[in-house]
Write an enzyme that holds these catalytic residues in place. Structure first.
Site, PDB file in Angstrom:
ATOM      1  N   CYS A 293      -7.733 -13.163  22.732  1.00  0.00           N
ATOM      2  CA  CYS A 293      -7.034 -12.692  21.844  1.00  0.00           C
ATOM      3  C   CYS A 293      -5.419 -11.321  22.452  1.00  0.00           C
ATOM      4  CB  CYS A 293      -7.436 -11.416  21.522  1.00  0.00           C
ATOM      5  SG  CYS A 293      -8.692 -11.019  23.292  1.00  0.00           S
TER       6      CYS A 293
ATOM      7  N   ASP B  95     -13.863 -17.104  25.751  1.00  0.00           N
ATOM      8  CA  ASP B  95     -12.831 -16.374  24.816  1.00  0.00           C
ATOM      9  C   ASP B  95     -13.521 -14.713  25.451  1.00  0.00           C
ATOM     10  OD1 ASP B  95     -12.569 -14.853  22.652  1.00  0.00           O
ATOM     11  OD2 ASP B  95     -14.221 -15.385  21.535  1.00  0.00           O
TER      12      ASP B  95
ATOM     13  N   CYS C 239      -0.287   5.533   6.932  1.00  0.00           N
ATOM     14  CA  CYS C 239      -1.745   5.271   7.766  1.00  0.00           C
ATOM     15  C   CYS C 239      -2.086   4.757   9.214  1.00  0.00           C
ATOM     16  CB  CYS C 239      -2.323   4.131   6.367  1.00  0.00           C
ATOM     17  SG  CYS C 239      -4.232   3.634   7.257  1.00  0.00           S
TER      18      CYS C 239
ATOM     19  N   GLN D  45     -17.636 -11.388  13.321  1.00  0.00           N
ATOM     20  CA  GLN D  45     -16.124 -11.000  13.675  1.00  0.00           C
ATOM     21  C   GLN D  45     -15.771 -10.197  11.945  1.00  0.00           C
ATOM     22  OE1 GLN D  45     -14.301 -12.392  15.447  1.00  0.00           O
ATOM     23  NE2 GLN D  45     -15.642 -13.126  17.233  1.00  0.00           N
TER      24      GLN D  45
ATOM     25  N   TYR E 117     -17.998 -14.880  28.240  1.00  0.00           N
ATOM     26  CA  TYR E 117     -17.744 -14.218  27.007  1.00  0.00           C
ATOM     27  C   TYR E 117     -18.600 -14.870  25.985  1.00  0.00           C
ATOM     28  CZ  TYR E 117     -15.133 -13.256  30.652  1.00  0.00           C
ATOM     29  OH  TYR E 117     -13.925 -12.825  32.298  1.00  0.00           O
TER      30      TYR E 117
ATOM     31  N   CYS F 147      -2.527  -0.591   9.593  1.00  0.00           N
ATOM     32  CA  CYS F 147      -1.304  -1.580   9.336  1.00  0.00           C
ATOM     33  C   CYS F 147      -0.226  -1.089   9.502  1.00  0.00           C
ATOM     34  CB  CYS F 147      -1.718  -2.288   7.593  1.00  0.00           C
ATOM     35  SG  CYS F 147      -2.582  -2.761   7.009  1.00  0.00           S
TER      36      CYS F 147
ATOM     37  N   CYS G 231      -7.676  -0.396  -0.320  1.00  0.00           N
ATOM     38  CA  CYS G 231      -6.988  -1.033   1.012  1.00  0.00           C
ATOM     39  C   CYS G 231      -6.379  -1.963   0.970  1.00  0.00           C
ATOM     40  CB  CYS G 231      -8.257  -0.534   2.595  1.00  0.00           C
ATOM     41  SG  CYS G 231      -7.501  -1.308   3.713  1.00  0.00           S
TER      42      CYS G 231
ATOM     43  N   GLU H 175     -22.726 -13.041  28.837  1.00  0.00           N
ATOM     44  CA  GLU H 175     -22.102 -11.823  28.093  1.00  0.00           C
ATOM     45  C   GLU H 175     -22.630 -10.787  28.884  1.00  0.00           C
ATOM     46  OE1 GLU H 175     -19.709 -10.903  25.748  1.00  0.00           O
ATOM     47  OE2 GLU H 175     -20.804  -8.919  25.507  1.00  0.00           O
TER      48      GLU H 175
ATOM     49  N   CYS I 219       0.646  -1.439   0.226  1.00  0.00           N
ATOM     50  CA  CYS I 219      -0.036  -0.006  -0.169  1.00  0.00           C
ATOM     51  C   CYS I 219       0.773   0.898   0.793  1.00  0.00           C
ATOM     52  CB  CYS I 219      -0.835   0.323   0.739  1.00  0.00           C
ATOM     53  SG  CYS I 219      -1.134   1.744   1.255  1.00  0.00           S
TER      54      CYS I 219
HETATM   55  N1  SAH Z   1     -16.411 -14.756  21.197  1.00  0.00           N
HETATM   56  C1  SAH Z   1     -17.231 -13.769  20.985  1.00  0.00           C
HETATM   57  C2  SAH Z   1     -16.476 -12.831  20.978  1.00  0.00           C
HETATM   58  C3  SAH Z   1     -16.237 -12.188  22.429  1.00  0.00           C
HETATM   59  S1  SAH Z   1     -14.971 -11.448  22.575  1.00  0.00           S
HETATM   60  C4  SAH Z   1     -18.232 -13.513  19.413  1.00  0.00           C
HETATM   61  O1  SAH Z   1     -18.120 -14.516  18.252  1.00  0.00           O
HETATM   62  O2  SAH Z   1     -19.632 -12.993  19.191  1.00  0.00           O
HETATM   63  C5  SAH Z   1     -15.645 -10.714  24.202  1.00  0.00           C
HETATM   64  C6  SAH Z   1     -16.799 -10.730  25.147  1.00  0.00           C
HETATM   65  O3  SAH Z   1     -16.414  -9.962  26.125  1.00  0.00           O
HETATM   66  C7  SAH Z   1     -16.946  -9.238  24.640  1.00  0.00           C
HETATM   67  O4  SAH Z   1     -18.587  -9.803  23.660  1.00  0.00           O
HETATM   68  C8  SAH Z   1     -17.488  -8.251  25.833  1.00  0.00           C
HETATM   69  O5  SAH Z   1     -18.826  -7.315  25.853  1.00  0.00           O
HETATM   70  C9  SAH Z   1     -17.521  -9.610  27.082  1.00  0.00           C
HETATM   71  N2  SAH Z   1     -18.177  -9.247  28.039  1.00  0.00           N
HETATM   72  C10 SAH Z   1     -16.244  -8.236  28.738  1.00  0.00           C
HETATM   73  N3  SAH Z   1     -16.665  -8.826  29.769  1.00  0.00           N
HETATM   74  C11 SAH Z   1     -17.415  -9.625  30.070  1.00  0.00           C
HETATM   75  C12 SAH Z   1     -17.537 -10.027  32.122  1.00  0.00           C
HETATM   76  N4  SAH Z   1     -17.061  -9.482  32.360  1.00  0.00           N
HETATM   77  N5  SAH Z   1     -18.556 -11.063  31.710  1.00  0.00           N
HETATM   78  C13 SAH Z   1     -19.213 -11.650  30.589  1.00  0.00           C
HETATM   79  N6  SAH Z   1     -19.217 -10.398  29.499  1.00  0.00           N
HETATM   80  C14 SAH Z   1     -17.220 -10.112  28.938  1.00  0.00           C
END
Ligand code: SAH
Length: 482
Positions: A440, A413, A77, A314, A343, A80, A172, A364, A71
Protein backbone atom coordinates in the site's frame (compact mmCIF):
# COMPACT_ATOMS: atom_id res chain seq x y z
CA UNK A 1 8.53 35.65 -1.09
CA UNK A 2 6.35 37.11 1.64
CA UNK A 3 3.61 35.67 3.76
CA UNK A 4 0.06 36.73 2.84
CA UNK A 5 1.17 38.02 -0.53
CA UNK A 6 -0.36 36.76 -3.78
CA UNK A 7 1.79 35.24 -6.54
CA UNK A 8 1.00 33.76 -9.91
CA UNK A 9 2.41 30.26 -10.28
CA UNK A 10 2.45 27.32 -12.65
CA UNK A 11 1.56 24.06 -10.98
CA UNK A 12 4.12 21.54 -12.20
CA UNK A 13 3.73 18.47 -10.03
CA UNK A 14 1.74 16.91 -7.20
CA UNK A 15 2.89 15.82 -3.74
CA UNK A 16 2.37 12.54 -1.92
CA UNK A 17 -0.57 14.15 -0.14
CA UNK A 18 -2.17 15.41 -3.36
CA UNK A 19 -1.05 19.05 -3.06
CA UNK A 20 -0.12 20.84 -6.30
CA UNK A 21 3.51 21.97 -6.43
CA UNK A 22 4.78 25.14 -8.12
CA UNK A 23 7.70 27.54 -7.59
CA UNK A 24 8.06 31.17 -6.55
CA UNK A 25 11.57 32.57 -6.93
CA UNK A 26 12.89 29.03 -7.13
CA UNK A 27 11.25 27.94 -3.88
CA UNK A 28 8.69 25.08 -3.89
CA UNK A 29 5.16 26.04 -2.90
CA UNK A 30 2.52 23.43 -2.03
CA UNK A 31 -1.03 24.41 -2.91
CA UNK A 32 -4.13 22.38 -2.07
CA UNK A 33 -6.89 22.13 -4.71
CA UNK A 34 -4.57 22.68 -7.66
CA UNK A 35 -3.73 20.40 -10.57
CA UNK A 36 -0.48 20.03 -12.53
CA UNK A 37 -0.96 22.27 -15.55
CA UNK A 38 -2.93 24.98 -13.69
CA UNK A 39 -1.77 28.59 -13.77
CA UNK A 40 -3.13 30.18 -10.62
CA UNK A 41 -2.98 33.07 -8.22
CA UNK A 42 -2.08 31.77 -4.81
CA UNK A 43 -1.63 33.40 -1.42
CA UNK A 44 1.33 32.34 0.72
CA UNK A 45 -0.10 31.11 4.03
CA UNK A 46 2.92 29.43 5.60
CA UNK A 47 6.56 30.16 4.95
CA UNK A 48 9.24 27.62 5.93
CA UNK A 49 13.00 27.71 5.37
CA UNK A 50 13.06 25.89 2.06
CA UNK A 51 9.41 25.65 1.01
CA UNK A 52 6.04 27.28 1.51
CA UNK A 53 2.32 26.53 1.56
CA UNK A 54 -0.08 28.55 -0.53
CA UNK A 55 -3.85 28.82 -0.74
CA UNK A 56 -5.59 28.85 -4.07
CA UNK A 57 -7.11 32.29 -4.71
CA UNK A 58 -7.98 32.11 -8.39
CA UNK A 59 -7.38 29.85 -11.33
CA UNK A 60 -6.04 31.88 -14.24
CA UNK A 61 -5.71 29.08 -16.78
CA UNK A 62 -7.10 25.70 -15.76
CA UNK A 63 -5.14 22.52 -16.40
CA UNK A 64 -6.60 20.27 -19.10
CA UNK A 65 -6.92 17.64 -16.35
CA UNK A 66 -9.10 19.85 -14.17
CA UNK A 67 -12.74 18.81 -13.66
CA UNK A 68 -15.64 20.08 -11.57
CA UNK A 69 -15.84 18.12 -8.26
CA UNK A 70 -19.02 16.05 -7.95
CA UNK A 71 -19.35 16.94 -4.28
CA UNK A 72 -20.25 20.48 -3.21
CA UNK A 73 -18.04 20.25 -0.09
CA UNK A 74 -15.07 18.57 -1.80
CA UNK A 75 -12.74 21.48 -1.01
CA UNK A 76 -13.57 21.75 2.69
CA UNK A 77 -14.02 18.07 3.51
CA UNK A 78 -11.03 16.19 4.91
CA UNK A 79 -11.89 13.12 2.81
CA UNK A 80 -11.25 13.28 -0.95
CA UNK A 81 -8.15 15.13 -2.16
CA UNK A 82 -8.42 14.62 -5.93
CA UNK A 83 -12.02 15.40 -6.90
CA UNK A 84 -10.92 18.34 -9.04
CA UNK A 85 -8.74 16.07 -11.22
CA UNK A 86 -10.08 13.86 -14.01
CA UNK A 87 -9.98 10.18 -13.15
CA UNK A 88 -7.76 9.36 -16.14
CA UNK A 89 -5.26 11.95 -14.88
CA UNK A 90 -5.52 10.54 -11.36
CA UNK A 91 -4.62 7.08 -12.63
CA UNK A 92 -1.72 8.61 -14.56
CA UNK A 93 -0.46 10.32 -11.39
CA UNK A 94 -0.68 7.09 -9.45
CA UNK A 95 1.12 5.14 -12.14
CA UNK A 96 3.91 7.74 -12.20
CA UNK A 97 4.15 7.69 -8.44
CA UNK A 98 4.91 3.95 -8.61
CA UNK A 99 7.28 4.24 -11.59
CA UNK A 100 9.22 7.10 -9.98
CA UNK A 101 9.92 5.35 -6.69
CA UNK A 102 10.76 2.05 -8.37
CA UNK A 103 13.34 3.96 -10.38
CA UNK A 104 14.60 6.26 -7.63
CA UNK A 105 14.42 4.05 -4.53
CA UNK A 106 14.19 0.57 -6.06
CA UNK A 107 17.06 1.13 -8.46
CA UNK A 108 15.06 -0.32 -11.37
CA UNK A 109 16.12 1.35 -14.60
CA UNK A 110 13.06 0.79 -16.77
CA UNK A 111 10.18 0.06 -14.40
CA UNK A 112 7.62 0.48 -17.22
CA UNK A 113 8.96 -2.73 -18.78
CA UNK A 114 7.68 -4.80 -15.85
CA UNK A 115 4.32 -3.07 -15.42
CA UNK A 116 1.45 -5.30 -16.52
CA UNK A 117 -1.44 -2.93 -16.02
CA UNK A 118 -3.06 -0.14 -14.03
CA UNK A 119 -6.49 -1.14 -12.74
CA UNK A 120 -8.85 1.73 -12.02
CA UNK A 121 -11.95 1.55 -9.85
CA UNK A 122 -14.97 0.05 -11.64
CA UNK A 123 -18.42 -1.07 -10.62
CA UNK A 124 -18.00 -4.64 -11.77
CA UNK A 125 -15.62 -7.24 -10.47
CA UNK A 126 -14.72 -8.87 -13.76
CA UNK A 127 -10.95 -8.90 -13.70
CA UNK A 128 -10.21 -9.89 -17.26
CA UNK A 129 -11.64 -6.85 -18.97
CA UNK A 130 -9.21 -4.06 -18.15
CA UNK A 131 -10.88 -1.64 -20.47
CA UNK A 132 -14.17 -1.69 -18.61
CA UNK A 133 -15.62 1.64 -17.70
CA UNK A 134 -14.01 3.28 -14.71
CA UNK A 135 -16.16 4.77 -12.00
CA UNK A 136 -14.19 6.42 -9.20
CA UNK A 137 -17.24 6.85 -6.96
CA UNK A 138 -19.62 4.73 -4.85
CA UNK A 139 -16.96 2.14 -4.06
CA UNK A 140 -16.76 2.29 -0.25
CA UNK A 141 -18.73 -0.27 1.73
CA UNK A 142 -18.17 1.37 5.11
CA UNK A 143 -18.94 4.95 6.18
CA UNK A 144 -18.54 6.65 9.53
CA UNK A 145 -20.39 9.90 10.01
CA UNK A 146 -19.65 11.99 13.09
CA UNK A 147 -22.66 13.62 14.71
CA UNK A 148 -22.30 16.85 16.63
CA UNK A 149 -23.32 20.44 17.10
CA UNK A 150 -22.67 23.23 14.64
CA UNK A 151 -24.13 26.71 15.17
CA UNK A 152 -26.24 25.33 17.99
CA UNK A 153 -27.89 22.68 15.76
CA UNK A 154 -27.32 18.94 15.47
CA UNK A 155 -25.32 18.04 12.36
CA UNK A 156 -24.14 14.85 10.72
CA UNK A 157 -21.40 14.78 8.14
CA UNK A 158 -17.63 14.70 7.96
CA UNK A 159 -14.79 16.45 9.67
CA UNK A 160 -13.27 19.36 7.78
CA UNK A 161 -9.59 18.81 6.96
CA UNK A 162 -7.33 18.75 10.07
CA UNK A 163 -10.13 19.77 12.49
CA UNK A 164 -13.14 18.30 14.25
CA UNK A 165 -15.55 20.84 12.76
CA UNK A 166 -18.36 18.84 11.22
CA UNK A 167 -19.37 19.77 7.68
CA UNK A 168 -22.98 18.71 7.22
CA UNK A 169 -23.45 16.48 4.21
CA UNK A 170 -26.44 14.79 2.66
CA UNK A 171 -24.49 12.42 0.44
CA UNK A 172 -20.92 11.17 0.11
CA UNK A 173 -20.12 10.15 -3.43
CA UNK A 174 -17.45 7.61 -2.59
CA UNK A 175 -19.88 5.72 -0.34
CA UNK A 176 -22.80 3.55 -1.32
CA UNK A 177 -25.86 5.52 -2.32
CA UNK A 178 -27.98 4.00 0.45
CA UNK A 179 -26.09 6.29 2.84
CA UNK A 180 -27.92 9.31 1.47
CA UNK A 181 -31.19 7.78 2.67
CA UNK A 182 -29.71 6.67 6.00
CA UNK A 183 -28.37 10.17 6.73
CA UNK A 184 -31.79 11.59 6.03
CA UNK A 185 -33.50 8.97 8.20
CA UNK A 186 -31.18 9.44 11.18
CA UNK A 187 -31.42 13.24 10.88
CA UNK A 188 -35.23 13.05 10.94
CA UNK A 189 -35.07 10.71 13.93
CA UNK A 190 -32.78 13.13 15.80
CA UNK A 191 -35.12 16.01 15.10
CA UNK A 192 -38.47 14.29 15.69
CA UNK A 193 -37.45 12.37 18.79
CA UNK A 194 -35.29 15.15 20.15
CA UNK A 195 -32.22 12.92 20.36
CA UNK A 196 -29.34 14.71 22.03
CA UNK A 197 -26.08 14.70 20.12
CA UNK A 198 -22.58 14.47 21.48
CA UNK A 199 -20.62 17.60 22.27
CA UNK A 200 -16.87 16.92 22.19
CA UNK A 201 -16.14 19.85 24.49
CA UNK A 202 -18.44 18.90 27.35
CA UNK A 203 -18.57 15.13 26.77
CA UNK A 204 -22.37 15.31 27.02
CA UNK A 205 -25.09 14.21 24.60
CA UNK A 206 -26.15 10.78 23.35
CA UNK A 207 -25.37 10.18 19.68
CA UNK A 208 -21.69 10.33 18.59
CA UNK A 209 -21.31 8.58 15.27
CA UNK A 210 -23.32 6.67 12.71
CA UNK A 211 -21.51 3.82 11.05
CA UNK A 212 -22.86 1.94 8.06
CA UNK A 213 -21.65 -1.15 6.25
CA UNK A 214 -23.01 -2.67 3.07
CA UNK A 215 -22.21 -6.10 1.65
CA UNK A 216 -21.59 -5.25 -2.00
CA UNK A 217 -22.29 -8.83 -3.07
CA UNK A 218 -25.17 -9.59 -0.69
CA UNK A 219 -26.87 -6.20 -0.30
CA UNK A 220 -26.94 -6.72 3.47
CA UNK A 221 -26.92 -3.42 5.36
CA UNK A 222 -25.71 -2.69 8.88
CA UNK A 223 -26.41 0.55 10.71
CA UNK A 224 -24.51 1.08 13.93
CA UNK A 225 -25.17 4.05 16.21
CA UNK A 226 -22.34 4.93 18.53
CA UNK A 227 -23.78 6.30 21.75
CA UNK A 228 -22.38 7.96 24.81
CA UNK A 229 -24.20 5.84 27.39
CA UNK A 230 -25.38 2.33 28.15
CA UNK A 231 -28.74 2.68 26.48
CA UNK A 232 -30.34 4.09 23.38
CA UNK A 233 -33.80 5.68 23.36
CA UNK A 234 -36.61 5.83 20.77
CA UNK A 235 -35.59 2.57 19.14
CA UNK A 236 -38.98 1.84 17.53
CA UNK A 237 -39.03 5.21 15.80
CA UNK A 238 -35.43 4.72 14.65
CA UNK A 239 -36.27 1.36 13.09
CA UNK A 240 -39.30 2.84 11.31
CA UNK A 241 -37.14 5.57 9.83
CA UNK A 242 -34.44 3.13 8.74
CA UNK A 243 -36.90 0.71 7.16
CA UNK A 244 -38.51 3.58 5.25
CA UNK A 245 -35.05 4.71 4.11
CA UNK A 246 -34.43 1.30 2.54
CA UNK A 247 -37.83 1.42 0.81
CA UNK A 248 -37.13 4.92 -0.51
CA UNK A 249 -33.75 3.78 -1.82
CA UNK A 250 -35.47 0.95 -3.69
CA UNK A 251 -37.93 3.35 -5.29
CA UNK A 252 -35.04 5.60 -6.20
CA UNK A 253 -33.24 2.64 -7.82
CA UNK A 254 -36.21 2.03 -10.09
CA UNK A 255 -36.35 5.71 -11.05
CA UNK A 256 -32.61 6.24 -11.70
CA UNK A 257 -31.00 2.85 -12.25
CA UNK A 258 -27.85 4.26 -13.89
CA UNK A 259 -26.88 6.43 -11.03
CA UNK A 260 -26.74 3.85 -8.28
CA UNK A 261 -25.03 0.81 -6.90
CA UNK A 262 -27.66 -1.54 -8.22
CA UNK A 263 -27.97 -4.12 -5.50
CA UNK A 264 -31.05 -5.00 -3.57
CA UNK A 265 -30.46 -3.61 -0.10
CA UNK A 266 -31.74 -5.51 2.95
CA UNK A 267 -31.69 -4.00 6.42
CA UNK A 268 -29.97 -6.94 8.11
CA UNK A 269 -28.45 -5.50 11.24
CA UNK A 270 -29.11 -2.47 13.44
CA UNK A 271 -26.83 -2.25 16.46
CA UNK A 272 -25.58 0.31 18.89
CA UNK A 273 -22.09 0.62 20.23
CA UNK A 274 -21.31 2.02 23.65
CA UNK A 275 -18.53 4.59 23.79
CA UNK A 276 -18.56 6.75 26.91
CA UNK A 277 -14.90 7.74 26.75
CA UNK A 278 -13.60 11.17 25.80
CA UNK A 279 -11.56 9.85 22.91
CA UNK A 280 -11.02 10.17 19.18
CA UNK A 281 -11.59 6.44 18.82
CA UNK A 282 -14.94 5.96 17.14
CA UNK A 283 -16.02 2.62 18.59
CA UNK A 284 -16.16 1.45 22.17
CA UNK A 285 -15.76 -2.20 23.19
CA UNK A 286 -19.41 -3.21 23.56
CA UNK A 287 -22.00 -3.56 20.78
CA UNK A 288 -25.66 -4.51 21.25
CA UNK A 289 -28.21 -5.66 18.72
CA UNK A 290 -31.40 -3.64 18.26
CA UNK A 291 -32.69 -5.41 15.17
CA UNK A 292 -31.71 -8.45 13.12
CA UNK A 293 -28.27 -9.93 13.30
CA UNK A 294 -25.07 -8.73 14.95
CA UNK A 295 -23.23 -9.04 11.65
CA UNK A 296 -23.72 -8.81 7.91
CA UNK A 297 -22.22 -11.26 5.45
CA UNK A 298 -20.33 -10.52 2.28
CA UNK A 299 -18.07 -12.27 -0.19
CA UNK A 300 -14.70 -11.51 -1.71
CA UNK A 301 -14.52 -13.90 -4.64
CA UNK A 302 -16.35 -16.90 -3.23
CA UNK A 303 -14.90 -16.53 0.25
CA UNK A 304 -17.60 -15.67 2.76
CA UNK A 305 -17.10 -13.16 5.58
CA UNK A 306 -19.23 -12.32 8.59
CA UNK A 307 -18.66 -8.67 9.40
CA UNK A 308 -19.62 -7.14 12.73
CA UNK A 309 -19.45 -3.44 13.59
CA UNK A 310 -15.96 -3.87 14.98
CA UNK A 311 -14.44 -6.26 12.44
CA UNK A 312 -11.83 -5.19 10.00
CA UNK A 313 -12.94 -5.69 6.40
CA UNK A 314 -11.59 -4.32 3.15
CA UNK A 315 -13.50 -1.10 2.29
CA UNK A 316 -13.37 -1.50 -1.48
CA UNK A 317 -14.33 -5.15 -1.89
CA UNK A 318 -14.53 -5.07 -5.69
CA UNK A 319 -10.96 -3.85 -6.18
CA UNK A 320 -9.73 -6.08 -3.34
CA UNK A 321 -11.07 -9.11 -5.16
CA UNK A 322 -9.20 -8.09 -8.31
CA UNK A 323 -5.99 -7.25 -6.46
CA UNK A 324 -5.96 -10.48 -4.45
CA UNK A 325 -6.93 -12.38 -7.59
CA UNK A 326 -3.77 -11.01 -9.18
CA UNK A 327 -1.73 -12.02 -6.13
CA UNK A 328 -3.11 -15.54 -6.55
CA UNK A 329 -2.28 -15.51 -10.26
CA UNK A 330 1.31 -14.40 -9.50
CA UNK A 331 1.59 -17.14 -6.87
CA UNK A 332 0.81 -19.64 -9.67
CA UNK A 333 -0.32 -22.40 -7.32
CA UNK A 334 -0.96 -25.95 -8.49
CA UNK A 335 -2.25 -27.50 -5.27
CA UNK A 336 1.03 -28.92 -3.96
CA UNK A 337 2.55 -25.81 -2.45
CA UNK A 338 3.23 -24.65 1.07
CA UNK A 339 2.57 -20.91 1.29
CA UNK A 340 3.19 -18.26 3.95
CA UNK A 341 0.89 -15.23 4.06
CA UNK A 342 2.67 -12.63 6.17
CA UNK A 343 0.77 -9.67 7.66
CA UNK A 344 -2.35 -11.71 6.99
CA UNK A 345 -4.92 -9.56 8.86
CA UNK A 346 -8.29 -11.36 8.89
CA UNK A 347 -6.89 -13.89 6.43
CA UNK A 348 -8.46 -12.64 3.20
CA UNK A 349 -5.43 -13.54 1.08
CA UNK A 350 -4.70 -16.72 3.10
CA UNK A 351 -8.18 -18.06 2.37
CA UNK A 352 -7.91 -17.14 -1.31
CA UNK A 353 -4.62 -19.05 -1.44
CA UNK A 354 -5.83 -22.00 0.63
CA UNK A 355 -8.25 -23.04 -2.11
CA UNK A 356 -5.32 -23.61 -4.46
CA UNK A 357 -2.45 -24.63 -2.15
CA UNK A 358 -1.57 -27.70 -0.09
CA UNK A 359 -1.07 -25.70 3.08
CA UNK A 360 -1.19 -22.03 4.01
CA UNK A 361 0.29 -20.42 7.11
CA UNK A 362 -0.79 -16.90 8.06
CA UNK A 363 0.89 -14.58 10.56
CA UNK A 364 -0.46 -11.33 11.96
CA UNK A 365 0.32 -9.14 14.95
CA UNK A 366 -3.25 -8.27 16.04
CA UNK A 367 -4.83 -11.13 18.07
CA UNK A 368 -8.42 -10.06 17.24
CA UNK A 369 -7.63 -10.21 13.51
CA UNK A 370 -6.30 -13.75 13.94
CA UNK A 371 -9.47 -14.73 15.79
CA UNK A 372 -11.44 -13.42 12.80
CA UNK A 373 -9.10 -15.19 10.38
CA UNK A 374 -9.64 -18.54 12.16
CA UNK A 375 -13.39 -17.99 12.19
CA UNK A 376 -13.32 -17.08 8.48
CA UNK A 377 -11.44 -20.30 7.72
CA UNK A 378 -14.12 -22.22 9.62
CA UNK A 379 -17.01 -20.45 7.84
CA UNK A 380 -15.42 -21.33 4.53
CA UNK A 381 -14.61 -24.89 5.64
CA UNK A 382 -10.94 -24.54 4.84
CA UNK A 383 -8.84 -26.91 6.92
CA UNK A 384 -5.45 -26.46 5.27
CA UNK A 385 -4.73 -23.09 6.82
CA UNK A 386 -3.10 -22.30 10.13
CA UNK A 387 -2.72 -18.89 11.77
CA UNK A 388 -0.14 -17.52 14.18
CA UNK A 389 -0.31 -14.36 16.30
CA UNK A 390 2.92 -12.39 16.46
CA UNK A 391 5.38 -10.30 14.55
CA UNK A 392 6.12 -11.86 11.18
CA UNK A 393 9.83 -11.11 11.65
CA UNK A 394 9.82 -13.15 14.88
CA UNK A 395 7.33 -15.93 14.15
CA UNK A 396 8.62 -16.95 10.72
CA UNK A 397 12.34 -17.42 11.57
CA UNK A 398 11.39 -19.41 14.65
CA UNK A 399 8.95 -21.57 12.71
CA UNK A 400 11.52 -22.14 9.96
CA UNK A 401 14.18 -23.15 12.45
CA UNK A 402 11.91 -25.57 14.28
CA UNK A 403 10.03 -27.10 11.35
CA UNK A 404 12.74 -26.92 8.71
CA UNK A 405 10.01 -27.51 6.13
CA UNK A 406 10.20 -26.21 2.57
CA UNK A 407 8.23 -23.09 1.70
CA UNK A 408 7.28 -22.69 -1.93
CA UNK A 409 5.64 -19.29 -2.03
CA UNK A 410 5.72 -16.30 0.29
CA UNK A 411 3.06 -13.58 0.15
CA UNK A 412 3.52 -10.34 2.08
CA UNK A 413 0.92 -7.57 2.56
CA UNK A 414 2.59 -5.23 5.07
CA UNK A 415 1.34 -1.89 6.39
CA UNK A 416 2.74 1.35 4.92
CA UNK A 417 6.10 0.99 6.60
CA UNK A 418 6.83 -2.11 4.51
CA UNK A 419 8.56 -5.33 5.59
CA UNK A 420 10.89 -5.53 8.53
CA UNK A 421 14.43 -6.13 7.25
CA UNK A 422 14.76 -9.14 9.51
CA UNK A 423 11.79 -10.72 7.73
CA UNK A 424 13.35 -10.06 4.32
CA UNK A 425 16.57 -11.61 5.60
CA UNK A 426 14.64 -14.73 6.62
CA UNK A 427 12.84 -14.89 3.28
CA UNK A 428 16.19 -14.73 1.46
CA UNK A 429 17.40 -17.57 3.69
CA UNK A 430 14.24 -19.66 3.14
CA UNK A 431 14.64 -19.10 -0.60
CA UNK A 432 11.07 -19.81 -1.77
CA UNK A 433 10.36 -20.15 -5.49
CA UNK A 434 8.25 -17.03 -5.55
CA UNK A 435 7.45 -14.01 -3.52
CA UNK A 436 4.28 -11.99 -4.06
CA UNK A 437 4.43 -8.53 -2.53
CA UNK A 438 1.13 -6.66 -2.00
CA UNK A 439 1.94 -3.08 -1.09
CA UNK A 440 0.00 0.00 0.00
CA UNK A 441 3.06 2.25 -0.23
CA UNK A 442 5.19 2.08 -3.37
CA UNK A 443 8.12 3.82 -1.63
CA UNK A 444 8.61 1.07 0.96
CA UNK A 445 7.90 -1.57 -1.68
CA UNK A 446 10.76 -0.06 -3.71
CA UNK A 447 13.05 -0.02 -0.68
CA UNK A 448 12.29 -3.70 -0.04
CA UNK A 449 12.77 -4.59 -3.71
CA UNK A 450 16.16 -2.89 -3.54
CA UNK A 451 17.15 -5.00 -0.52
CA UNK A 452 15.93 -8.18 -2.21
CA UNK A 453 17.68 -7.37 -5.48
CA UNK A 454 20.94 -7.03 -3.56
CA UNK A 455 20.33 -10.55 -2.28
CA UNK A 456 19.73 -12.41 -5.53
CA UNK A 457 16.07 -11.58 -6.18
CA UNK A 458 14.54 -9.76 -9.09
CA UNK A 459 11.31 -8.01 -9.93
CA UNK A 460 9.43 -10.07 -12.50
CA UNK A 461 6.26 -8.08 -13.07
CA UNK A 462 3.78 -5.95 -11.20
CA UNK A 463 0.32 -4.39 -11.48
CA UNK A 464 -0.98 -1.16 -10.02
CA UNK A 465 -4.43 -1.10 -8.43
CA UNK A 466 -6.43 1.90 -7.42
CA UNK A 467 -8.49 0.96 -4.37
CA UNK A 468 -9.18 4.44 -3.03
CA UNK A 469 -10.00 6.68 -5.95
CA UNK A 470 -10.02 10.44 -5.31
CA UNK A 471 -7.25 9.95 -2.72
CA UNK A 472 -3.52 9.65 -3.38
CA UNK A 473 -3.33 6.07 -2.06
CA UNK A 474 -2.23 3.43 -4.50
CA UNK A 475 -1.69 -0.33 -4.23
CA UNK A 476 0.82 -2.43 -6.09
CA UNK A 477 1.15 -6.19 -6.40
CA UNK A 478 4.53 -7.47 -7.50
CA UNK A 479 5.99 -10.85 -8.35
CA UNK A 480 9.59 -11.46 -7.36
CA UNK A 481 11.72 -14.47 -8.15
CA UNK A 482 15.33 -15.50 -7.73
N1 SAH B 1 -4.22 -8.92 3.86
C1 SAH B 1 -4.80 -8.45 5.09
C2 SAH B 1 -4.54 -6.99 5.38
C3 SAH B 1 -3.09 -6.62 5.57
S1 SAH B 1 -2.90 -5.02 6.22
C4 SAH B 1 -6.30 -8.71 5.08
O1 SAH B 1 -6.85 -8.92 4.02
O2 SAH B 1 -6.92 -8.64 6.12
C5 SAH B 1 -1.40 -5.23 7.13
C6 SAH B 1 -1.54 -6.05 8.38
O3 SAH B 1 -0.24 -6.20 8.97
C7 SAH B 1 -2.39 -5.43 9.47
O4 SAH B 1 -3.42 -6.35 9.78
C8 SAH B 1 -1.44 -5.24 10.66
O5 SAH B 1 -2.06 -5.48 11.91
C9 SAH B 1 -0.38 -6.28 10.39
N2 SAH B 1 0.98 -6.09 10.96
C10 SAH B 1 1.62 -4.93 11.21
N3 SAH B 1 2.88 -5.17 11.64
C11 SAH B 1 3.05 -6.51 11.67
C12 SAH B 1 4.14 -7.38 12.00
N4 SAH B 1 5.31 -6.89 12.40
N5 SAH B 1 3.94 -8.70 11.89
C13 SAH B 1 2.76 -9.21 11.47
N6 SAH B 1 1.70 -8.45 11.14
C14 SAH B 1 1.83 -7.11 11.24
Amino acid sequence: MNKNEIYEINIEDISEEGLGIGHVNGMAVFVKDTVPGDVADIRIVKLKKSYAYGRLEEIITPSLDRVEPVCPVARRCGGCTLQHISYEAELGLKKNKVLNVLRRIGGIENPEDYLENVYGVCRTSSSDDVRQEFCPYRYRNKMQFPVGISDGKPVMGFYAGRTHDIIPIDDCHIGHEINKFIIEAVSSWIERCDISVYDENTGKGQLRHVLTRVGFKTGELMVCLVVNGKKITHVEELLDYLKSAVEEYKEHLIKCPDNSNDIDIKLTSVVYNINTKKTNKILGDETKVIYGSEYITDYIGDTRFEISAQSFYQVNPIQTEKLYGKALEYAGLTGDETVWDMYCGIGTISLFLAKKARKVYGVEIVPQAIEDARRNAEINELENVEFYVGKAEEVVPKWYEEMNDTIDVVVVDPPRKGCDEKLLETIVQINPKKMVYVSCDPATLSRDIKYLSEHGWKLNMYSVYDQFSRSMHVETVALLTT
